[in-house]
Each structure stands twice: as C-alpha cells, then as structure tokens.
Scaffold this motif. Structure first.
Motif, PDB file in Angstrom:
ATOM      1  N   PHE A   1     -18.236  -2.918  -3.719  1.00  0.00           N
ATOM      2  CA  PHE A   1     -19.231  -3.754  -3.038  1.00  0.00           C
ATOM      3  C   PHE A   1     -19.395  -3.294  -1.595  1.00  0.00           C
ATOM      4  O   PHE A   1     -20.520  -3.156  -1.089  1.00  0.00           O
ATOM      5  CB  PHE A   1     -18.778  -5.211  -3.097  1.00  0.00           C
ATOM      6  N   TYR A   2     -18.285  -3.031  -0.929  1.00  0.00           N
ATOM      7  CA  TYR A   2     -18.356  -2.565   0.452  1.00  0.00           C
ATOM      8  C   TYR A   2     -18.912  -1.147   0.555  1.00  0.00           C
ATOM      9  O   TYR A   2     -19.683  -0.834   1.472  1.00  0.00           O
ATOM     10  CB  TYR A   2     -16.986  -2.664   1.131  1.00  0.00           C
ATOM     11  N   GLU A   3     -18.538  -0.290  -0.373  1.00  0.00           N
ATOM     12  CA  GLU A   3     -19.101   1.064  -0.369  1.00  0.00           C
ATOM     13  C   GLU A   3     -20.620   0.998  -0.498  1.00  0.00           C
ATOM     14  O   GLU A   3     -21.353   1.738   0.164  1.00  0.00           O
ATOM     15  CB  GLU A   3     -18.508   1.892  -1.516  1.00  0.00           C
ATOM     16  N   ALA A   4     -21.093   0.102  -1.357  1.00  0.00           N
ATOM     17  CA  ALA A   4     -22.538  -0.071  -1.527  1.00  0.00           C
ATOM     18  C   ALA A   4     -23.171  -0.600  -0.249  1.00  0.00           C
ATOM     19  O   ALA A   4     -24.271  -0.168   0.129  1.00  0.00           O
ATOM     20  CB  ALA A   4     -22.816  -1.017  -2.693  1.00  0.00           C
ATOM     21  N   MET A   5     -22.497  -1.518   0.431  1.00  0.00           N
ATOM     22  CA  MET A   5     -23.057  -2.052   1.680  1.00  0.00           C
ATOM     23  C   MET A   5     -23.115  -0.995   2.767  1.00  0.00           C
ATOM     24  O   MET A   5     -24.076  -0.938   3.548  1.00  0.00           O
ATOM     25  CB  MET A   5     -22.246  -3.258   2.147  1.00  0.00           C
ATOM     26  N   PHE A   6     -22.099  -0.138   2.837  1.00  0.00           N
ATOM     27  CA  PHE A   6     -22.126   0.939   3.827  1.00  0.00           C
ATOM     28  C   PHE A   6     -23.282   1.898   3.545  1.00  0.00           C
ATOM     29  O   PHE A   6     -23.954   2.374   4.477  1.00  0.00           O
ATOM     30  CB  PHE A   6     -20.798   1.694   3.825  1.00  0.00           C
ATOM     31  N   ALA A   7     -23.539   2.168   2.273  1.00  0.00           N
ATOM     32  CA  ALA A   7     -24.653   3.036   1.897  1.00  0.00           C
ATOM     33  C   ALA A   7     -25.986   2.384   2.261  1.00  0.00           C
ATOM     34  O   ALA A   7     -26.904   3.045   2.774  1.00  0.00           O
ATOM     35  CB  ALA A   7     -24.603   3.348   0.402  1.00  0.00           C
ATOM     36  N   ILE A   8     -26.076   1.081   2.029  1.00  0.00           N
ATOM     37  CA  ILE A   8     -27.293   0.342   2.367  1.00  0.00           C
ATOM     38  C   ILE A   8     -27.520   0.336   3.873  1.00  0.00           C
ATOM     39  O   ILE A   8     -28.650   0.513   4.348  1.00  0.00           O
ATOM     40  CB  ILE A   8     -27.189  -1.100   1.835  1.00  0.00           C
ATOM     41  N   ALA A   9     -26.467   0.139   4.644  1.00  0.00           N
ATOM     42  CA  ALA A   9     -26.586   0.141   6.103  1.00  0.00           C
ATOM     43  C   ALA A   9     -27.144   1.458   6.596  1.00  0.00           C
ATOM     44  O   ALA A   9     -27.925   1.505   7.557  1.00  0.00           O
ATOM     45  CB  ALA A   9     -25.228  -0.130   6.732  1.00  0.00           C
ATOM     46  N   SER A  10     -26.763   2.551   5.936  1.00  0.00           N
ATOM     47  CA  SER A  10     -27.282   3.871   6.296  1.00  0.00           C
ATOM     48  C   SER A  10     -28.736   4.025   5.874  1.00  0.00           C
ATOM     49  O   SER A  10     -29.572   4.494   6.639  1.00  0.00           O
ATOM     50  CB  SER A  10     -26.419   4.951   5.643  1.00  0.00           C
ATOM     51  N   ASP A  11     -29.042   3.595   4.657  1.00  0.00           N
ATOM     52  CA  ASP A  11     -30.402   3.739   4.127  1.00  0.00           C
ATOM     53  C   ASP A  11     -31.416   2.904   4.891  1.00  0.00           C
ATOM     54  O   ASP A  11     -32.579   3.300   5.025  1.00  0.00           O
ATOM     55  CB  ASP A  11     -30.440   3.341   2.648  1.00  0.00           C
ATOM     56  N   PHE A  12     -30.988   1.727   5.375  1.00  0.00           N
ATOM     57  CA  PHE A  12     -31.900   0.820   6.066  1.00  0.00           C
ATOM     58  C   PHE A  12     -31.585   0.737   7.558  1.00  0.00           C
ATOM     59  O   PHE A  12     -31.763  -0.300   8.186  1.00  0.00           O
ATOM     60  CB  PHE A  12     -31.816  -0.577   5.449  1.00  0.00           C
ATOM     61  N   SER A  13     -31.122   1.827   8.114  1.00  0.00           N
ATOM     62  CA  SER A  13     -30.656   1.838   9.509  1.00  0.00           C
ATOM     63  C   SER A  13     -31.746   1.471  10.518  1.00  0.00           C
ATOM     64  O   SER A  13     -31.443   0.999  11.616  1.00  0.00           O
ATOM     65  CB  SER A  13     -30.078   3.215   9.855  1.00  0.00           C
ATOM     66  N   LYS A  14     -33.004   1.656  10.139  1.00  0.00           N
ATOM     67  CA  LYS A  14     -34.097   1.377  11.080  1.00  0.00           C
ATOM     68  C   LYS A  14     -34.704  -0.007  10.885  1.00  0.00           C
ATOM     69  O   LYS A  14     -35.615  -0.396  11.615  1.00  0.00           O
ATOM     70  CB  LYS A  14     -35.181   2.445  10.933  1.00  0.00           C
ATOM     71  N   GLU A  15     -34.212  -0.741   9.883  1.00  0.00           N
ATOM     72  CA  GLU A  15     -34.752  -2.070   9.621  1.00  0.00           C
ATOM     73  C   GLU A  15     -34.005  -3.123  10.436  1.00  0.00           C
ATOM     74  O   GLU A  15     -32.814  -2.997  10.697  1.00  0.00           O
ATOM     75  CB  GLU A  15     -34.624  -2.411   8.124  1.00  0.00           C
ATOM     76  N   ARG A  16     -34.728  -4.181  10.804  1.00  0.00           N
ATOM     77  CA  ARG A  16     -34.162  -5.244  11.641  1.00  0.00           C
ATOM     78  C   ARG A  16     -32.936  -5.886  10.990  1.00  0.00           C
ATOM     79  O   ARG A  16     -33.026  -6.513   9.947  1.00  0.00           O
ATOM     80  CB  ARG A  16     -35.218  -6.329  11.907  1.00  0.00           C
ATOM     81  N   LYS A  17     -31.789  -5.685  11.608  1.00  0.00           N
ATOM     82  CA  LYS A  17     -30.508  -6.261  11.218  1.00  0.00           C
ATOM     83  C   LYS A  17     -29.967  -5.765   9.874  1.00  0.00           C
ATOM     84  O   LYS A  17     -28.800  -6.022   9.556  1.00  0.00           O
ATOM     85  CB  LYS A  17     -30.574  -7.798  11.201  1.00  0.00           C
ATOM     86  N   ALA A  18     -30.773  -5.076   9.087  1.00  0.00           N
ATOM     87  CA  ALA A  18     -30.287  -4.628   7.782  1.00  0.00           C
ATOM     88  C   ALA A  18     -29.128  -3.662   7.924  1.00  0.00           C
ATOM     89  O   ALA A  18     -28.257  -3.600   7.051  1.00  0.00           O
ATOM     90  CB  ALA A  18     -31.428  -3.970   6.994  1.00  0.00           C
ATOM     91  N   HIS A  19     -29.091  -2.901   9.028  1.00  0.00           N
ATOM     92  CA  HIS A  19     -27.999  -1.953   9.240  1.00  0.00           C
ATOM     93  C   HIS A  19     -26.668  -2.673   9.476  1.00  0.00           C
ATOM     94  O   HIS A  19     -25.602  -2.058   9.405  1.00  0.00           O
ATOM     95  CB  HIS A  19     -28.319  -1.043  10.435  1.00  0.00           C
ATOM     96  N   LYS A  20     -26.744  -3.986   9.734  1.00  0.00           N
ATOM     97  CA  LYS A  20     -25.523  -4.771   9.935  1.00  0.00           C
ATOM     98  C   LYS A  20     -25.053  -5.472   8.653  1.00  0.00           C
ATOM     99  O   LYS A  20     -24.211  -6.364   8.704  1.00  0.00           O
ATOM    100  CB  LYS A  20     -25.756  -5.823  11.024  1.00  0.00           C
ATOM    101  N   THR A  21     -25.590  -5.044   7.521  1.00  0.00           N
ATOM    102  CA  THR A  21     -25.253  -5.682   6.243  1.00  0.00           C
ATOM    103  C   THR A  21     -23.747  -5.844   6.024  1.00  0.00           C
ATOM    104  O   THR A  21     -23.287  -6.924   5.634  1.00  0.00           O
ATOM    105  CB  THR A  21     -25.880  -4.895   5.069  1.00  0.00           C
ATOM    106  N   PRO A  22     -22.907  -4.803   6.267  1.00  0.00           N
ATOM    107  CA  PRO A  22     -21.459  -4.980   6.049  1.00  0.00           C
ATOM    108  C   PRO A  22     -20.821  -6.026   6.953  1.00  0.00           C
ATOM    109  O   PRO A  22     -19.753  -6.556   6.635  1.00  0.00           O
ATOM    110  CB  PRO A  22     -20.883  -3.580   6.346  1.00  0.00           C
ATOM    111  N   ASP A  23     -21.461  -6.331   8.087  1.00  0.00           N
ATOM    112  CA  ASP A  23     -20.929  -7.354   8.992  1.00  0.00           C
ATOM    113  C   ASP A  23     -21.418  -8.755   8.619  1.00  0.00           C
ATOM    114  O   ASP A  23     -20.797  -9.753   8.988  1.00  0.00           O
ATOM    115  CB  ASP A  23     -21.349  -7.060  10.440  1.00  0.00           C
TER     116      ASP A  23
END
Length: 208
Positions: free
Chosen positions: A87-109
């Motif tokens: 689950f966390y590995e997926a969130m880290f990948a998502i944070a990278s993929d959506f790094s330019k979206e508002r707050k989405a890069h903070k998904t793991p937090d």
C-alpha cells in the motif's frame, strides 16, 4: 435469479481500511483523488496472496472473507504486513506520478492503512444479484472494531475470537516485530469485546 441464502459457517474476516480518506477526498482535486483511491484499493486486492474472497468494496475499505481451514498465523500476519507495505509502495509511486497536482504528491502523508481481522463461527452468506453479501452479527462487530478509541491511525487489529484459534507459541513468534497491546470496544447489546493490536508504522518502506 432468486436470492439464495447459504448456511452459516466459520469465516475469517479481514478489512483493510484506508485512514485519512475523508480529509483526502476533501483536500485533493476530485479528478485526481477519484483515480488515486481506486488504484490503492486495486493494489490491496491484487496483493491478496491468501486466497481471500472479496465480499464488498466499501468506499475506503475492502471486506475480505475466507472460509474453510484457517491459514497459519504467521502466514496471516505476513499477508497483513504485505497489504501494508505494498500500500505504501503504491502511494510513493502515486506521489511521484502526481507530483504536480495540488496536494496529491503528499498522498503518503495524508493516507494510511488499518487492518481488522475477526473470526466467527457463524457468518451467513446471501446471494444478491451476482454478489455474495455476508450476513450476521459478527460482520457488524468486525466493522465496529474500526470505530475504536485508539490514538494510532495505522495498526493491525486481531479480535480475541481470532487469537483464540491459535496457540500462544504461534502468536508470539509471528508478532515479535513490535509491541502487542490490548484494548476493547463496548457494544450496546454485546458488552465489552476485547482485541489485540500492533502499530504498523515501523513497516513503512524506507528509501522513497
């Protein structure tokens, strides 16, 4: 097709539940969050290695069940740890993929995972359309465990009904990676229902 009710039988329930869901959906753009949450739920389903069946997907949680012979306790714990780590590995990948979206890069937090495991001797099943719906008091109890008063937001929770199916030796060996604590919930009609839990945060993958 007529609805068909199946005889109640012993069943192991497992509910991985995404914590922080409501705040996440509120603060992250809906177009983005509506991609992220299904992706994370799919990740949990695909990480299922113990042969759990899916009864329902409940917005921010998945209701898994397994009938028949119980898995070894260490295998059950390993499955839950795998849910959490992947689950966390997926969130880290998502944070990278959506790094330019508002707050989405903070998904793991913003998001986390709690996992409830509950065993019952009496879980019924009803076929509703093409779906199997679990029925019984213990299905309610399993969900009630999510409404506990714990300060921790990420944990693995085993009901005493689950722990009673295994030996002390099995449990101490499988849970020797962190402190096991005890607590309980109180149900109006059932009284106090004890459980054991263990903080999952030490398992957050490093190096991301």
């Amino acid at each position: 097709m007529k609805n068909e009710t199946f005889k109640a039988s012993p069943t192991l329930l497992c509910i991985p539940d995404i914590s922080g869901f409501t705040k996440f959906m509120t603060e992250v753009d809906f177009k983005v969050s509506s991609q992220i949450i299904p992706s994370l739920l799919n990740n949990i389903i695909y990480t299922n290695s113990l042969g759990f069946k899916v009864s329902e997907i409940e917005g921010d949680a998945i209701l898994f069940y397994k009938q028949g012979v119980l898995p070894e306790f260490d295998d059950l714990v390993d499955q839950c740890k795998l849910f959490y780590k992947e689950f966390y590995e997926a969130m880290f990948a998502i944070a990278s993929d959506f790094s330019k979206e508002r707050k989405a890069h903070k998904t793991p937090d913003m998001l986390g995972l709690k996992i409830i495991v509950h065993y019952s001797e009496q879980i019924g099943m009803a076929q509703v359309g093409t779906h199997i719906k679990l029925m019984g008091e213990d299905v309610i109890v399993a969900h009630r465990f999510l409404k506990n008063s714990l300060k921790e937001n990420e944990y693995l929770l085993f009901s005493d009904a689950t722990m009673n199916q295994y030996s002390e030796k099995e449990m101490s060996s499988a849970l020797n990676w962190h402190v096991v604590k005890q607590s309980s919930i109180v149900e109006k009609d059932l009284g106090e229902i004890p459980f054991s839990y263990i903080d999952l945060t030490p398992l957050v993958p490093t190096g991301n």
